[in-house]
Structures are given as structure tokens and as C-alpha cells.
Write a protein that holds these residues in place. Structure first.
Motif, short mmCIF file in Angstrom:
data_model
loop_
_atom_site.label_atom_id
_atom_site.label_comp_id
_atom_site.label_asym_id
_atom_site.label_seq_id
_atom_site.Cartn_x
_atom_site.Cartn_y
_atom_site.Cartn_z
N GLY A 144 -26.12 10.01 -138.61
CA GLY A 144 -25.78 9.38 -137.34
C GLY A 144 -25.58 10.42 -136.24
N GLY A 145 -26.40 11.48 -136.28
CA GLY A 145 -26.32 12.52 -135.26
C GLY A 145 -25.19 13.52 -135.48
N LYS A 146 -24.34 13.25 -136.45
CA LYS A 146 -23.21 14.18 -136.71
C LYS A 146 -23.54 15.10 -137.87
CE LYS A 146 -19.56 10.98 -135.34
NZ LYS A 146 -19.96 9.67 -135.86
N ARG A 147 -23.07 16.31 -137.77
CA ARG A 147 -23.37 17.29 -138.82
C ARG A 147 -22.22 17.40 -139.82
NH1 ARG A 147 -27.27 21.66 -136.55
NH2 ARG A 147 -28.58 20.26 -135.31
N VAL A 148 -22.58 17.61 -141.07
CA VAL A 148 -21.57 17.82 -142.12
C VAL A 148 -21.81 19.22 -142.69
CG1 VAL A 148 -20.58 16.91 -144.26
CG2 VAL A 148 -21.77 15.35 -142.69
N PRO A 149 -20.80 20.08 -142.66
CA PRO A 149 -21.00 21.48 -143.05
C PRO A 149 -21.01 21.68 -144.57
CG PRO A 149 -18.73 21.15 -142.41
CD PRO A 149 -19.41 19.81 -142.24
N LEU A 150 -22.09 21.30 -145.22
CA LEU A 150 -22.11 21.34 -146.69
C LEU A 150 -21.91 22.76 -147.22
CD1 LEU A 150 -25.05 18.91 -147.59
CD2 LEU A 150 -22.62 18.41 -147.47
N LYS A 151 -22.65 23.73 -146.65
CA LYS A 151 -22.55 25.09 -147.20
C LYS A 151 -21.14 25.64 -147.01
CE LYS A 151 -23.98 29.24 -148.62
NZ LYS A 151 -22.86 30.12 -148.39
N ALA A 152 -20.54 25.38 -145.85
CA ALA A 152 -19.17 25.86 -145.63
C ALA A 152 -18.21 25.20 -146.62
CB ALA A 152 -18.74 25.57 -144.19
N ASN A 153 -18.44 23.92 -146.93
CA ASN A 153 -17.60 23.25 -147.93
C ASN A 153 -17.79 23.88 -149.31
OD1 ASN A 153 -16.73 21.54 -145.95
ND2 ASN A 153 -17.85 19.73 -146.67
#
Ligand code: WTA
Length: 645
Positions: free
Chosen positions: A191-200
Motif C-alpha cells: 500500500g505504498g508503505k515500506r517495511v524494513p525487512l533487512k533492518a528487522n
């Protein structure tokens, strides 16, 4: 029951369905009268074996034990990919639609083969062997499917962790099954929002010393921190790998994957599924429940982080040689017509989603639907929670133009595949009812004494016999599997759900009867949320219950008792909500926090959740018997507080 608006099997389905009403009756009878013969035939028809099986079934429901086709050997990816190469190598296997409507991609079976083999070789080059556990923490991109299949290619066991879970949840899952390699991406986009997978992943791995490798897919291209001893870029190394990788011949009962799911107590459990039985039932239900025809486009909107994505985005459709649509985005982005635009764009024939999405879209209004054609649609499905008749009717008439049957499929992470569901050419539909058991499944309803209810009635839903895709274990904890599923009612698998059977033998799932919540179709244990709430220094005790929520199905209602001297405040509420998000993930944020001067407990110190549920649902004049409480005045205090909240 008189208001139930039964829909007969539509004439277009009755005439041409794969399974007619007569077929269902005959095959169901055979499947329960002579299960070994029935399943042996299905396993030969649906799967390609490297070594045929001679044994069909070994089961002991008292011990929670089942082994299917145990002496046979096969590889899941040979079934999902290689065997299609001669007949449909150029056909699209995965049709990917990005979050941004401008991005889509078609991956043929031939390309899928190459991608899976190269990644399998990359994993091998990092020392991965048969039986090793691999954690996947991925966006909804084709590489997520490649990674699952690459594990299956070499006999590694994947554990997919939903990308919405927090670093703490990820860490717990990696440690529980001792994963040594993680596959992830720089970021996910929804939905246009980013989720910081690598940082998590970086945060999680700070406490996972055994993880030696993180394979990172570059998806958005954002800058990420890098540990050059541990992290490798997928895109740099894949082109250097061999495009072929011999499949590992797996025993039918070798593990295929672990998938963590919430239960009523403690931390989430790693539900273990094995190779042949799981694949057989995922494929067979895919074909029969969805009445799938060669060449059709099938779209399941779930995330691959849930069982629905495992069985009906990846394994079932690919094993059946279908075109499976994988969608990165959300139903309301860029606007509430996105689902239907995608249906038109890719000419989707079969569409499978959750009631929560239907309710949210229904709320957005019919114009978003009516502005699209949807004439490719032939069949609709739902999964994950009970569907209320209003949402069913809207889905049927507005989305499906009264042309498409709706299959309301009841099943669980533990069951691996559909268990109670209409077959669209065989059963009249009743809005809100999952209707009849799938082949080989023998459900029963038990009363509070554990006695089977015969005919019409309501009780605890159990399954009397094993089925091929039944849970085979809780990873690392056999006792927990027995305690959770096979102890409440010895000799039966206990589902945790309640159900009603009507006079015609159709099942109506009434929802969880244990301490598991179903929030927007996602399972959450009340115990997990309570553990997060008590991590706050001001919390003395917390109790969490569900309450009816218009869109989510259930909302999360938390009663929090503060330590003496601590003051309730809006800031504290926000801190508690953030804590749940940080510990578990945003899906676990309470919708409502009520300060509790005390929690109602029995004399033996057990929290009376029944009463808390009534308070949360605002059923204050119907609290039932409170005489067994240690201090009945605790209830009055809670009611007063509710009004002041
Ligand atoms: C609920 C999802 C009513 C049920 C596949 C079950 C449903 C839990 C339905 C499993 C349905 C799933 N009607 N309730 N059609 N399908 N449920 O493990 O409470 O994420 O026990 O698997 O979802 O959730 P899980």
C-alpha cells in the motif's frame, strides 16, 4: 434456520462440474468406508513418485500419530515444476502483480525451474543440507516462492515468517527451530508503505549466533546495513549458479516445512508438515474445491507467510500446473477497486480471499466494484474466519454478479488443506456455512462431556480420523502437540473451534472456543499479547479477550491492572500498544485497553475470561454465575471502569 437463503448449485456448474452431487456422495462414502484404497488411488493420480509406496496409512489418533505412504519417495518440486516442463514449460506458473499497478511479471514453468535450481545451488554452496531449517522473511515477490521451492528441491525445511512480524517474533522463531540461514529482502512494500525487512533481520540476528548466512533480495534498492561475513546479495550470486540442480529424493514423511501459529498458551508453535500427504491434499483440494480447469488463472490473496499462501499460492496450484497470481499489495491501494482491477487486468477466473477484506471493501461502496467488468470470474472463495451472511450476499451479488458460487473453506494451519467446504458443483450453498467435509474427513461434534452429538446440534468440532495433510508434530516438542490437539478428547483431533450442524448435515463454524483470537483472519493467542503487556514496568497483570469488530471480525480488548502507585494515562496506553507491536507485530495492537482495578479470579486464582468477554462485548446484564469468584466485587469495579473509559 428459516432465514437461511439456500442457493441451489448454479445450472452452469451442475452440468459441467468436476464433482457432481452424485460424485461427491459416492467418493465421500468410498473415502470413509475404504480410506486406504481411496487415498492410494488419489496419491497415484495426483502425484509423481520416484519410488511407489506400498504402505498407505498407519495411524493412532490416541497418540496423534499418522504416517501416509511412508515407504514412497518423491520430490515436491518435481511435482510442482519438472513434470510440467514437457507439457506446459512456457505457460505462466506465477503471475506477479506488484504493489504499484505499473509492475507485473509473468514467470513460466521453465523460468521457475531455473530460478529454483539456481537458488537451491546457492543454498548448497553455503552448506545447506537435507533436513536443515531455513527461515524465510520475505515480501510478496516471486523470490518468496522460489525460496520455498528451492528448500524443497534439496530437502531443506522452510519456516516462513510473515513479513509483518516484529524482529522479536522473528528471533523467537529462528531460535526455536534452529535455522542457520535466512532469506529476506531489503524492504517490502504494501500500500505504498515500506517495511524494513533487512533492518528487522539485523535486529533479530543480533541474538541468533548460529545464523551464518542471510541471502538478501534487492527489491526496493534502499540502502541497508551489511555484515560482509554473513550477508550476501541474491542478485549478485544467482547468475553464477548452475541453472540445474538434481532434486533430492525425499521420503513421503520427511519434513517439508514448519509454520508457526498461535495457540491458547505460551509462544507460537512450529506446526510441522511432511512431504507427500501435504502435497496430495493441497493439490486435490485445489482442484476439486476450486473446480480448477486447465489454463485458468487462480488468485489467492493471502500472504505466503500464512498456511493459505503455502497451500493455495504455491504448492496446490503449482502441483496442479495452474497459473497462480501472487499479489504484493493491499485491497485498498491505490483505491478500493484494486482487487477488481487486477481481476480484469489478468483475467482471473477463480478468486480466493478473506471475509475481513470483503467487509472492508463492502464498506467502501459498490462503485469501486461496478466500475470494473469481472466477467472472467467463475468462482469465488473465502477462508480464515466465519463469513457473515451480509458480506456473503454482497460478495455473491455485487462482486460475482450472482453468477459465481462461493466456496467457504474451513481449515487450519494444522490441517494443511481444506477440511469442510462446499464443492461448487455438488452442494447447494448456504451463506455462512462451510457445508460438508472434504473427501476422507470425518468431523464430529462433541458435547461438554466428550460425547458425540448425533444429528442436529452444536459442540466442539473434532476430527475422528487422520487425513493426509494432518499436522505431524510441533517442532521440537512432541508433548505439546499431544497436549494441544489430542488430549482434550482422547482419540480425536481437537480443532479449537466450535460448530453447529443443521438438520441437513451442513456445518456452521461458530469460531474459536479456546483462547485464540481471529483478528482480520490472523490467529493470535491471548497469552502472547498478555505476555507483551506485562513487559511494561507499570503493568501488574493483563488479560486479553476478543470482542466483535465490524471489519476485523474480532478486535483485541485488553484489561490491564497497574502496579500500585502507577497512574493510568493516554501516554501509558500508547506505550502498551507500541509494546505489543514491537514484541509481536502491528497485527497484535489492542483495539481497546481498559484499566482494571482488579481482575475477576476464581478462588484457585484462575482469571474468569468468560466474564471479561461479556464485559468486552458489553453484555453486562448477562454475566452468568459469578458466585465462584474469589471477590465478586471485582466485576462491579470493572463495569464502573468500562463506563468511565
Ligand atoms: C478460522 C487459516 C470459519 C477457524 C486457513 C480456524 C474459519 C482458524 C474458516 C484457523 C471458515 C478458518 N469459517 N472459521 N471458513 N477458515 N477459520 O490456522 O477458527 O490461520 O480454527 O488457518 O481460522 O486459522 P489458520
Amino acid at each position: 434456520m428459516s432465514e437461511v437463503h439456500t442457493r441451489p448449485v448454479p445450472t452452469n456448474f451442475a452440468a459441467n462440474a468436476l464433482i457432481s452431487a452424485e460424485d461427491y456422495e459416492r467418493m465421500y462414502r468410498q473415502s470413509v468406508d475404504n480410506p486406504e484404497a481411496f487415498w492410494a488411488q488419489q496419491a497415484k493420480d495426483f502425484l509423481q513418485w520416484d519410488r511407489p509406496f506400498a504402505q498407505v496409512l498407519e495411524e493412532d489418533m490416541y497418540k496423534g500419530h499418522a504416517a501416509w505412504f511412508a515407504d514412497g519417495r518423491l520430490n515436491v518440486t518435481v511435482n510442482c515444476i519438472d513434470r510440467h516442463l514437457t507439457t506446459r514449460g512456457e505457460q505462466t506458473a506465477i503471475l506477479w502483480e506488484g504493489d504499484d499497478p505499473a509492475n507485473s511479471q509473468a514467470i513460466s514453468y521453465r523460468i521457475l525451474h531455473e530460478k529454483v535450481c539456481r537458488l537451491a545451488n546457492l543454498m548448497k554452496s553455503r552448506g545447506v543440507k537435507k533436513g536443515d531449517r531455513i527461515c524465510l522473511y520475505m515480501p510478496m515477490i516471486p523470490e518468496a516462492a522460489y525460496a520455498m521451492l528451492a528448500c524443497a528441491r534439496i530437502g531443506a525445511v522452510h519456516s516462513v515468517v510473515f513479513g509483518g512480524f516484529s524482529p522479536t517474533s522473528l528471533k523467537d522463531r529462528i531460535l526455536d527451530s534452529d535455522c542457520r540461514l535466512v532469506i529476506t529482502a531489503d524492504e517490502a512494500v504494501r500500500g505504498g508503505k515500506r517495511v524494513p525487512l533487512k533492518a528487522n533481520v539485523d535486529k533479530a540476528l543480533a541474538e541468533c549466533p548460529n545464523v551464518h548466512t542471510a541471502i538478501v533480495v534487492k527489491h526496493t534498492g534502499t540502502a541497508v546495513d551489511w555484515d560482509s561475513k554473513r550477508d550476501i546479495w541474491y542478485g549478485d550470486l544467482i547468475p553464477q549458479m548452475e541453472p540445474d540442480c538434481p532434486p533430492e529424493a525425499m521420503g513421503a514423511e520427511d519434513p517439508l516445512f514448519i509454520l508457526y501459529t498461535s495457540g491458547s498458551t505460551g509462544k507460537p508453535k512450529g506446526v510441522l508438515h511432511t512431504t507427500a500427504g501435504y502435497l496430495l491434499m493441497a493439490t486435490m483440494t485445489f482442484k476439486y474445491t476450486f473446480d480448477y480447469r486447465e489454463g485458468e488463472v487462480f488468485w489467492c490473496t493471502a500472504d505466503v507467510g500464512w498456511i493459505t499462501g503455502h497451500s493455495y499460492i504455491v504448492y496446490g496450484p503449482l502441483c496442479a500446473g495452474a497459473t497462480s497470481l501472487m499479489f504484493e499489495g493491499v485491497p485498498t491501494y491505490p483505491d478500493a477497486s484494486r482487487f477488481w482491477q487486477v481481476v480484469d487486468k489478468h483475467q482471473v477466473n477463480i478468486f480466493y480471499t478473506a471475509p475481513t477484506a470483503i467487509r472492508a471493501l463492502m464498506g467502501a461502496g459498490d462503485d469501486f466494484v461496478k466500475s470494473t467488468k469481472r466477467n472472467s470470474l467463475r468462482l469465488l472463495g473465502t477462508v480464515g474466519e466465519p463469513i457473515n451472511p451480509e458480506a456473503w450476499e454482497w460478495y455473491f451479488s455485487v462482486v460475482g454478479d450472482e453468477r459465481c458460487p462461493i466456496v467457504d473453506t474451513w481449515w487450519q494451519t494444522e490441517t494443511g488443506a481444506h477440511m469442510i467446504t462446499p464443492l461448487p458443483g455438488a452442494m447447494p450453498l448456504k451463506p455462512g456455512s462451510a457445508t460438508r467435509p472434504f473427501f476422507g474427513v470425518q468431523p464430529a461434534l462433541l458435547d461438554s462431556e466428550g460425547q458425540e452429538i448425533i444429528g442436529e446440534g452444536e459442540g466442539s468440532l473434532v476430527i475422528k480420523n487422520s487425513w493426509p495433510s494432518m499436522i505431524r508434530g510441533v517442532y521440537g516438542n512432541r508433548q505439546r502437540m499431544l497436549d494441544t490437539y489430542f488430549s482434550s478428547f482422547p482419540g480425536y483431533y481437537f480443532t479449537g473451534d466450535g460448530a453447529r450442524r443443521d438438520g441437513e448435515g451442513d456445518y456452521w463454524i461458530t469460531g474459536r472456543i479456546d483462547d485464540v483470537l481471529n483478528v482480520s483472519g490472523h490467529r493470535l493467542g491471548t497469552a502472547e499479547i498478555e505476555s507483551a503487556l506485562v513487559l511494561h514496568g507499570d503493568t501488574a497483570e493483563a488479560a486479553v479477550v476478543g470482542y466483535p469488530h465490524d471489519i476485523k471480525g474480532q478486535g483485541i480488548y485488553a484489561f490491564v491492572m497497574l502496579k500500585s502507585g502507577c497512574q493510568p494515562s493516554d501516554t501509558l496506553k500508547c506505550e502498551l500498544i507500541d509494546l505489543c507491536s514491537k514484541e509481536i507485530g502491528p497485527i497484535a495492537k489492542p483495539d481497546f485497553i481498559q484499566w482494571a482495578p482488579a481482575l475477576p479470579k476464581t478462588r484457585s486464582g484462575k482469571i474468569m475470561r468468560r466474564i471479561l468477554r461479556k464485559i468486552a462485548c458489553n453484555e453486562l446484564d448477562n454475566l452468568g454465575d459469578i458466585s465462584t469468584l474469589a471477590d465478586p466485587s471485582a466485576v462491579d469495579a470493572l463495569i464502573d471502569h468500562r463506563e468511565n473509559c
